[in-house]
Motif scaffolding. Structure first.
Motif, PDB file in Angstrom:
ATOM      1  N   THR A  70       6.579 -11.391 -11.631  1.00  0.00           N
ATOM      2  CA  THR A  70       5.065 -11.895  -9.976  1.00  0.00           C
ATOM      3  C   THR A  70       5.839 -11.580  -9.396  1.00  0.00           C
ATOM      4  OG1 THR A  70       3.791 -13.239 -11.223  1.00  0.00           O
ATOM      5  CG2 THR A  70       3.955 -13.078  -9.287  1.00  0.00           C
ATOM      6  N   CYS A  71       5.161 -10.203  -7.776  1.00  0.00           N
ATOM      7  CA  CYS A  71       5.725 -10.384  -7.496  1.00  0.00           C
ATOM      8  C   CYS A  71       4.256  -9.937  -5.995  1.00  0.00           C
ATOM      9  CB  CYS A  71       6.643  -8.803  -7.595  1.00  0.00           C
ATOM     10  SG  CYS A  71       8.302  -8.575  -8.025  1.00  0.00           S
ATOM     11  N   ARG A  72       4.898 -10.136  -4.581  1.00  0.00           N
ATOM     12  CA  ARG A  72       4.667 -10.160  -3.773  1.00  0.00           C
ATOM     13  C   ARG A  72       4.024  -8.441  -3.686  1.00  0.00           C
ATOM     14  NH1 ARG A  72       6.822 -12.063   1.144  1.00  0.00           N
ATOM     15  NH2 ARG A  72       5.893 -14.023   0.673  1.00  0.00           N
ATOM     16  N   ARG A  73       2.964  -8.283  -3.093  1.00  0.00           N
ATOM     17  CA  ARG A  73       2.767  -6.301  -3.191  1.00  0.00           C
ATOM     18  C   ARG A  73       3.031  -6.253  -1.831  1.00  0.00           C
ATOM     19  NH1 ARG A  73      -1.191  -4.516  -5.889  1.00  0.00           N
ATOM     20  NH2 ARG A  73      -1.758  -2.819  -4.639  1.00  0.00           N
ATOM     21  N   LEU A  74       3.145  -4.628  -1.936  1.00  0.00           N
ATOM     22  CA  LEU A  74       3.646  -4.073  -0.571  1.00  0.00           C
ATOM     23  C   LEU A  74       2.930  -4.133   0.300  1.00  0.00           C
ATOM     24  CD1 LEU A  74       5.853  -0.553  -2.096  1.00  0.00           C
ATOM     25  CD2 LEU A  74       6.481  -3.302  -0.782  1.00  0.00           C
ATOM     26  N   PRO A  75       3.085  -4.155   1.436  1.00  0.00           N
ATOM     27  CA  PRO A  75       1.619  -4.196   2.966  1.00  0.00           C
ATOM     28  C   PRO A  75       0.738  -2.971   2.881  1.00  0.00           C
ATOM     29  CG  PRO A  75       4.046  -4.567   3.261  1.00  0.00           C
ATOM     30  CD  PRO A  75       4.581  -4.281   2.182  1.00  0.00           C
ATOM     31  N   GLU A  76      -0.033  -2.689   3.157  1.00  0.00           N
ATOM     32  CA  GLU A  76      -1.122  -1.844   3.067  1.00  0.00           C
ATOM     33  C   GLU A  76       0.030  -0.623   3.785  1.00  0.00           C
ATOM     34  OE1 GLU A  76      -4.875  -2.690   4.251  1.00  0.00           O
ATOM     35  OE2 GLU A  76      -4.805  -4.291   3.327  1.00  0.00           O
ATOM     36  N   TRP A  77       0.423  -0.199   4.228  1.00  0.00           N
ATOM     37  CA  TRP A  77       0.748   0.665   4.962  1.00  0.00           C
ATOM     38  C   TRP A  77       2.020   1.244   3.909  1.00  0.00           C
ATOM     39  CZ3 TRP A  77       5.674   1.888   6.372  1.00  0.00           C
ATOM     40  CH2 TRP A  77       6.637  -0.184   7.037  1.00  0.00           C
ATOM     41  N   LEU A  78       3.041   0.633   3.483  1.00  0.00           N
ATOM     42  CA  LEU A  78       4.119   1.465   1.777  1.00  0.00           C
ATOM     43  C   LEU A  78       3.171   1.641   0.891  1.00  0.00           C
ATOM     44  CD1 LEU A  78       6.768  -0.350   3.299  1.00  0.00           C
ATOM     45  CD2 LEU A  78       6.055   1.763   3.733  1.00  0.00           C
ATOM     46  N   ASP A  79       2.172   0.441   0.828  1.00  0.00           N
ATOM     47  CA  ASP A  79       1.761   0.987  -0.907  1.00  0.00           C
ATOM     48  C   ASP A  79       0.246   2.050  -1.177  1.00  0.00           C
ATOM     49  OD1 ASP A  79       0.693   0.105  -3.237  1.00  0.00           O
ATOM     50  OD2 ASP A  79      -0.117  -2.024  -2.693  1.00  0.00           O
ATOM     51  N   LEU A  80       1.314   3.031  -0.667  1.00  0.00           N
ATOM     52  CA  LEU A  80       0.439   4.512  -1.401  1.00  0.00           C
ATOM     53  C   LEU A  80      -0.668   4.165  -2.484  1.00  0.00           C
ATOM     54  CD1 LEU A  80       2.910   6.545   1.178  1.00  0.00           C
ATOM     55  CD2 LEU A  80       0.695   5.645   2.121  1.00  0.00           C
ATOM     56  N   LEU A  81       0.402   4.629  -3.481  1.00  0.00           N
ATOM     57  CA  LEU A  81       0.418   4.858  -4.973  1.00  0.00           C
ATOM     58  C   LEU A  81      -0.662   3.188  -5.350  1.00  0.00           C
ATOM     59  CD1 LEU A  81       3.478   5.867  -6.559  1.00  0.00           C
ATOM     60  CD2 LEU A  81       1.795   7.535  -5.370  1.00  0.00           C
ATOM     61  N   GLY A  82      -0.909   2.265  -4.490  1.00  0.00           N
ATOM     62  CA  GLY A  82      -1.881   1.505  -5.430  1.00  0.00           C
ATOM     63  C   GLY A  82      -1.160   0.309  -6.581  1.00  0.00           C
ATOM     64  N   ASP A  83      -1.680   0.198  -7.598  1.00  0.00           N
ATOM     65  CA  ASP A  83      -1.173   0.067  -8.824  1.00  0.00           C
ATOM     66  C   ASP A  83      -0.828   0.743 -10.154  1.00  0.00           C
ATOM     67  OD1 ASP A  83       0.309  -2.367 -10.052  1.00  0.00           O
ATOM     68  OD2 ASP A  83      -1.911  -2.610 -11.138  1.00  0.00           O
ATOM     69  N   PRO A  84       0.617   1.830  -9.727  1.00  0.00           N
ATOM     70  CA  PRO A  84       0.719   2.863 -10.682  1.00  0.00           C
ATOM     71  C   PRO A  84       1.008   2.253 -11.976  1.00  0.00           C
ATOM     72  CG  PRO A  84       2.255   2.953  -8.796  1.00  0.00           C
ATOM     73  CD  PRO A  84       1.126   1.500  -8.639  1.00  0.00           C
ATOM     74  N   ALA A  85       1.466   3.507 -13.185  1.00  0.00           N
ATOM     75  CA  ALA A  85       2.079   2.769 -14.532  1.00  0.00           C
ATOM     76  C   ALA A  85       3.540   2.583 -14.138  1.00  0.00           C
ATOM     77  CB  ALA A  85       1.866   3.747 -14.838  1.00  0.00           C
ATOM     78  N   GLN A  86       4.657   2.097 -14.931  1.00  0.00           N
ATOM     79  CA  GLN A  86       5.661   1.445 -14.517  1.00  0.00           C
ATOM     80  C   GLN A  86       6.625   3.498 -14.614  1.00  0.00           C
ATOM     81  OE1 GLN A  86       8.278   0.708 -17.870  1.00  0.00           O
ATOM     82  NE2 GLN A  86       8.654  -1.476 -16.850  1.00  0.00           N
ATOM     83  N   HIS A  87       5.829   4.063 -14.976  1.00  0.00           N
ATOM     84  CA  HIS A  87       7.031   5.133 -14.918  1.00  0.00           C
ATOM     85  C   HIS A  87       6.640   6.093 -13.271  1.00  0.00           C
ATOM     86  CE1 HIS A  87       3.326   6.886 -16.762  1.00  0.00           C
ATOM     87  NE2 HIS A  87       3.361   8.025 -16.318  1.00  0.00           N
ATOM     88  N   VAL A  88       5.560   5.833 -13.385  1.00  0.00           N
ATOM     89  CA  VAL A  88       4.937   6.315 -12.134  1.00  0.00           C
ATOM     90  C   VAL A  88       6.198   5.022 -10.741  1.00  0.00           C
ATOM     91  CG1 VAL A  88       3.576   7.023 -10.388  1.00  0.00           C
ATOM     92  CG2 VAL A  88       3.006   7.482 -12.659  1.00  0.00           C
ATOM     93  N   ARG A  89       5.939   4.800 -10.908  1.00  0.00           N
ATOM     94  CA  ARG A  89       6.485   3.384 -10.123  1.00  0.00           C
ATOM     95  C   ARG A  89       8.081   3.647  -9.889  1.00  0.00           C
ATOM     96  NH1 ARG A  89       5.515  -2.433  -8.623  1.00  0.00           N
ATOM     97  NH2 ARG A  89       3.543  -1.908  -9.495  1.00  0.00           N
ATOM     98  N   VAL A  90       9.024   3.889 -11.280  1.00  0.00           N
ATOM     99  CA  VAL A  90      10.256   4.643 -10.667  1.00  0.00           C
ATOM    100  C   VAL A  90      10.441   5.748 -10.923  1.00  0.00           C
ATOM    101  CG1 VAL A  90      12.102   4.672 -12.664  1.00  0.00           C
ATOM    102  CG2 VAL A  90      10.652   3.066 -12.912  1.00  0.00           C
ATOM    103  N   LEU A  91       9.332   6.591 -10.732  1.00  0.00           N
ATOM    104  CA  LEU A  91      10.159   7.733  -9.924  1.00  0.00           C
ATOM    105  C   LEU A  91       9.736   7.393  -8.580  1.00  0.00           C
ATOM    106  CD1 LEU A  91      10.437  11.027 -10.651  1.00  0.00           C
ATOM    107  CD2 LEU A  91       7.778  10.592 -11.348  1.00  0.00           C
ATOM    108  N   ALA A  92       8.263   6.646  -7.780  1.00  0.00           N
ATOM    109  CA  ALA A  92       8.600   7.092  -6.725  1.00  0.00           C
ATOM    110  C   ALA A  92       9.563   6.112  -5.817  1.00  0.00           C
ATOM    111  CB  ALA A  92       7.248   6.682  -6.409  1.00  0.00           C
ATOM    112  N   ALA A  93      10.488   5.181  -7.015  1.00  0.00           N
ATOM    113  CA  ALA A  93      11.211   4.572  -6.508  1.00  0.00           C
ATOM    114  C   ALA A  93      12.746   5.435  -6.664  1.00  0.00           C
ATOM    115  CB  ALA A  93      10.709   2.974  -6.497  1.00  0.00           C
ATOM    116  N   SER A  94      12.554   6.238  -7.053  1.00  0.00           N
ATOM    117  CA  SER A  94      13.495   6.622  -7.472  1.00  0.00           C
ATOM    118  C   SER A  94      14.087   8.311  -5.928  1.00  0.00           C
ATOM    119  CB  SER A  94      14.047   7.385  -8.436  1.00  0.00           C
ATOM    120  OG  SER A  94      13.859   6.542  -9.647  1.00  0.00           O
TER     121      SER A  94
END
Length: 846
Positions: free
Chosen positions: A188-212
């Motif tokens: 369980t993790c804290r959610r990003l602030p709204e102004w940074l949470d551009l993708l909402g709750d994406p799939a894991q691979h999308v989250r990894v790609l965006a973070a990369s």
């Protein structure tokens, strides 16, 4: 009336405003050349009439006075215009970016502290002897010239390692902690602030790609930050050509032309960053699909090629024997790594791989890279020593031993001990006339590595703490153990350094309670009634003069902390679970968090009203040197300041030729330089043609040429170049830190013609002012009692009123300054009738 002299004042550290430099109120000065980063100022003629005749802000009637302001280049940060949210975010990001440049800048300083060979020529070509010897000599030269002396290639490789460590650390924070661990089902993790949470709750691979994309964006952000600053420093080439003086690097034409120098190295660093981003996730995915195996192997091979090219490609720096053209390899590697990165990203997007655990490279990559950087830093301790191969053997043995402890601890410890013994053997020769006994490169590389690792640790633990939140009884993302060990090791190191500082403060307190007679015979007379006050200040300032020793201790202790952190991360010895070590490591997290808040707060909070960099003194000192070791190091303001000063001198003298007058009656330029401004003035002197140099005089005050610059950079500003006396380091415990200043030992064979040294070039046209109560001001020849012809002259230690003690500022307002200027430009020299007589006004405003 044509003026007798131009007095061009150059400020030092702390970016003194032009009005203060000219000793005038702000409304009495005007800018007549330059921009807000580098500019020339002069008094408003109408305002001078309102001043008393003896006012320090009023120049002599036959003297024009100007001020050159360069502090905007060293202190200001490019900012986004406007006051909206986007501008604020951009400016905050820029200030944080400058914090990330600190270790790169320190590595660049280490590059210039090496023993620089003086084998280069004026035109970057082979010498006549090499040409006459034919192809074999030329090929032999090609085999060695790229190294530019011992440690040059190693420092460039160290800089590449800093880039890899930075990308890895950002990857640990955003890819491993946020994208991978926070997407696991039981975390369980804290959610990003709204102004940074551009993708909402994406799939894991999308989250990894965006973070990369974050570390890639960071690389381009640092490139943009340094490019924006560098563009302000570029100066047009001057017409007249200064004479080349063999062995004097400051006289080389390419010294201050650095804009094209690091383009290839920049491309190589970008390519290395791309490889690390691929490897970070590829090391987990290579068994899931063939495309990931291919991209991972290619990234590893390309990273090795990048490291090879960084070592074997000249940095186009001014100390290289000649400039290498082209850059095909760097372009090819940049394109190839970019393609591999793109293919790897598309593969993640379309193959939708699954990450079931924390990334392997996130756990073991940072300590492995740190171990390699430690090996280079330890080898740097002996680069200025006699042994040639021992430094590398020592560094390799030490780094390999630290890594081997993870596989076979006894063998690893044997290698570590062997490396330590080799380091001790290599540094046994104490060069007391050089900074830190000749271990300067290693000391500075150790500080660079420590700063880089500290920033990385703060980043990782801060992100982990924010993601974990404060809710108990839930599984939260876990930072790599290496970050925890590093925070604890730094806490222990901080305690040692703090203990030393406390001891010095206590000793100072005991001394100032009843101040002893502190060097009364080698200092100016103290006015009656102020003896005790001045003596106390002399003791306080003496503590500041112990800076070299304190910095050396800081580097040694912090390097030991890094060694401890790497050893614990790989070997995980049983003693880390004992009560005392466990408590230290636990406290380390708290203190690292506080350090993170203080660090980020200082950089973000600095310049709320104006874009000012924090730790301004550090930027002043660090950014004087041309960038050679790292392409993302802070740009060198001297690349603009030195040519501008030299051009202004040439321009003024050309407007006042005076060829028909005797030499003693010709118009002259007095470069009046304070503190670090004296280094700029000296560099400008070596950029002047002979016809102009003969009419230039130098007045310096509050300078560090002898005990700091001359010791840290002997080949650049040492006694052999300036013609000054050598200096030992300041003693740590002695009442007077400079009590051992005799220079009776035989010198090594000089590599600079004595006629080309600054002292001989200027002859009797150089005066230096200093005082015992100045924490940054020193003599350039020695501490003896001056006479009327000495270069060093005493400056007043007390101000105009009771209880006032002069320290590092105010030289240009004291009586000693007026006397020194009178000595350089006597007022009783009468001009010929067609040129006017002394006693008129400042009529020539050219």
């Amino acid at each position: 009336m044509r003026p007798r002299a131009l007095e061009l004042r150059i400020h030092g550290v702390n970016n003194t405003p032009p009005a203060a430099v000219l000793a005038l109120p702000e409304h009495a000065v005007e800018q007549f050349r330059g921009d807000r980063f580098g500019s020339f100022w002069r008094p408003v003629a109408e305002k001078l009439d309102d001043l008393p005749a003896n006012d320090p802000g009023r120049p002599r009637a036959d003297v024009e006075r100007e001020a050159y302001s360069w502090g905007g280049m060293a202190r200001s940060t490019p900012g986004a215009p406007g006051s909206g949210v986007a501008s604020v975010v951009a400016n905050v990001a820029g200030r944080i970016g400058w914090a990330l440049l600190l270790p790169f800048g320190l590595a660049n300083v280490a590059y210039w502290s090496r023993e620089i060979p003086r084998t280069w020529t004026e035109d970057d070509e082979l010498t006549d002897a090499e040409k006459a010897a034919g192809g074999s000599a030329a090929e032999a030269a090609k085999g060695t010239w790229w190294n530019a002396g011992r440690g040059a290639a190693s420092t460039r490789l160290f800089g590449l390692g800093l880039t890899v460590l930075l990308v890895l650390s950002v990857g640990v924070a955003v890819v491993d902690l946020y994208a991978v661990q926070c997407s696991l089902a039981d975390t369980t993790c804290r959610r990003l602030p709204e102004w940074l949470d551009l993708l909402g709750d994406p799939a894991q691979h999308v989250r990894v790609l965006a973070a990369s994309a974050v570390p890639v964006a960071l690389l381009f952000g640092l490139l943009l930050l340094t490019s924006l600053s560098r563009s302000r420093y570029e100066s047009a080439a001057t017409g007249d050509r200064q004479p080349f003086r063999a062995g004097v690097l400051l006289s080389r034409r390419s010294m201050w032309r650095g804009s094209p120098r690091l383009r290839r190295l920049t491309r190589l660093h970008l390519a290395a960053g791309f490889c690390v981003v691929v490897l970070l996730t590829g090391a987990e995915l290579w068994s899931q699909a063939a495309v990931f195996l291919v991209t991972t192997v290619l990234a590893g091979v390309l990273l090795a090629l990048v490291a090879y090219r960084v070592v074997h490609t000249a940095a186009d720096c001014p100390d290289a024997p000649r400039t290498e053209k082209g850059g095909l390899w760097s372009w090819a590697l940049l394109v190839a790594t970019g393609v591999v990165l793109a293919v790897h990203g598309f593969a993640i997007l379309y193959a939708e791989p699954v990450f079931g655990r924390s990334l392997w490279l996130a756990r073991w990559g940072p300590p492995a890279v740190t171990a390699c950087l430690l090996g280079i830093a330890l080898s740097g301790w002996s680069w200025r020593k006699r042994e040639k191969r021992v430094p590398w053997l020592a560094g390799l043995a030490f780094a390999a031993g630290l890594v081997l402890t993870a596989v076979w601890q006894p063998l690893g410890l044997v290698a570590v001990v062997a490396g330590a013994l080799l380091v001790g053997y290599a540094v046994r020769d104490n060069r007391e006339w050089e900074a830190w006994g000749g271990t300067g490169p290693g000391v500075l590389l150790g500080l660079s590595l420590t700063t880089s690792l500290l920033l990385a640790t703060v980043l990782v633990l801060t992100v982990r703490g924010w993601l974990a939140g404060s809710e108990p009884l839930r599984k939260v993302p876990q930072a790599p153990w290496f970050s925890w060990w590093a925070s604890g090791a730094f806490t222990a190191a901080l305690a040692v350094v703090a203990g030393l500082v406390v001891v010095l403060v206590v000793l100072l307190g005991l001394r100032v309670r009843g101040p002893a007679d502190f060097e009364r015979d080698t200092s100016p007379a103290i006015p009656a009634g102020q003896e005790e006050l001045v003596m106390r200040w002399r003791h306080v300032i003496a503590n500041a003069h112990r800076a070299e020793v304190v910095v050396g201790v800081l580097s040694a202790v912090s390097t030991a902390a890094v060694v401890l952190a790497v050893h614990v991360a790989f070997a995980r010895p049983s003693w880390v679970d004992w009560e005392v070590p466990a408590w230290v490591f636990e406290q380390g997290v708290t203190y690292t968090g506080l350090a993170g808040v203080a660090l980020v707060g200082s950089f973000v909070g600095a310049g709320v009203l104006a874009n000012r960099r924090p730790l301004g003194l550090l930027w002043d000192l660090m950014c004087f040197l041309p960038r050679t070791a790292h392409p993302f190091a802070p740009p060198c303001y001297a690349e603009r300041a030195v040519p501008e000063i030299a051009e202004r001198v040439r321009d003024w003298l050309d407007r006042h030729p005076d060829e028909d007058l005797p030499p003693q009656e010709r118009s002259v330029v007095v470069l009046s330089a304070h503190s670090l401004g004296a280094v700029l003035a000296v560099a400008a002197v070596y950029q002047l043609p002979e016809k102009h140099l003969a009419r230039v005089k130098l007045l310096t005050y509050g300078v560090q040429l002898r005990p700091y610059f001359g010791r840290i950079f002997p080949e650049l500003l040492g006694p052999g170049v300036l013609g000054t006396a050598r200096s030992r380091r300041g003693a740590l415990w002695a009442l007077n830190p400079w009590h051992r200043q005799d220079d009776d030992e035989p010198r090594a064979e000089p590599v600079v013609d004595e006629a080309d040294t600054l002292r001989v070039l200027l002859a009797d046209r150089w005066v230096n002012l200093w005082r015992r109560t100045d924490h940054l001001g020193f003599p350039v020849i020695g501490y003896g009692r001056p006479d009327g012809t000495s270069v060093d002259q005493w400056a007043d230690e007390t101000g105009g009123g009771p209880g006032e003690v002069e320290t590092h500022s105010g030289y240009h307002r004291c009586a000693a300054y007026a006397s020194a200027f009178e000595r350089l430009v006597p007022a009783d020299v009468r001009r010929s009738p067609d040129r006017g007589q002394v006693g008129g006004g400042n009529l020539d405003r050219s």
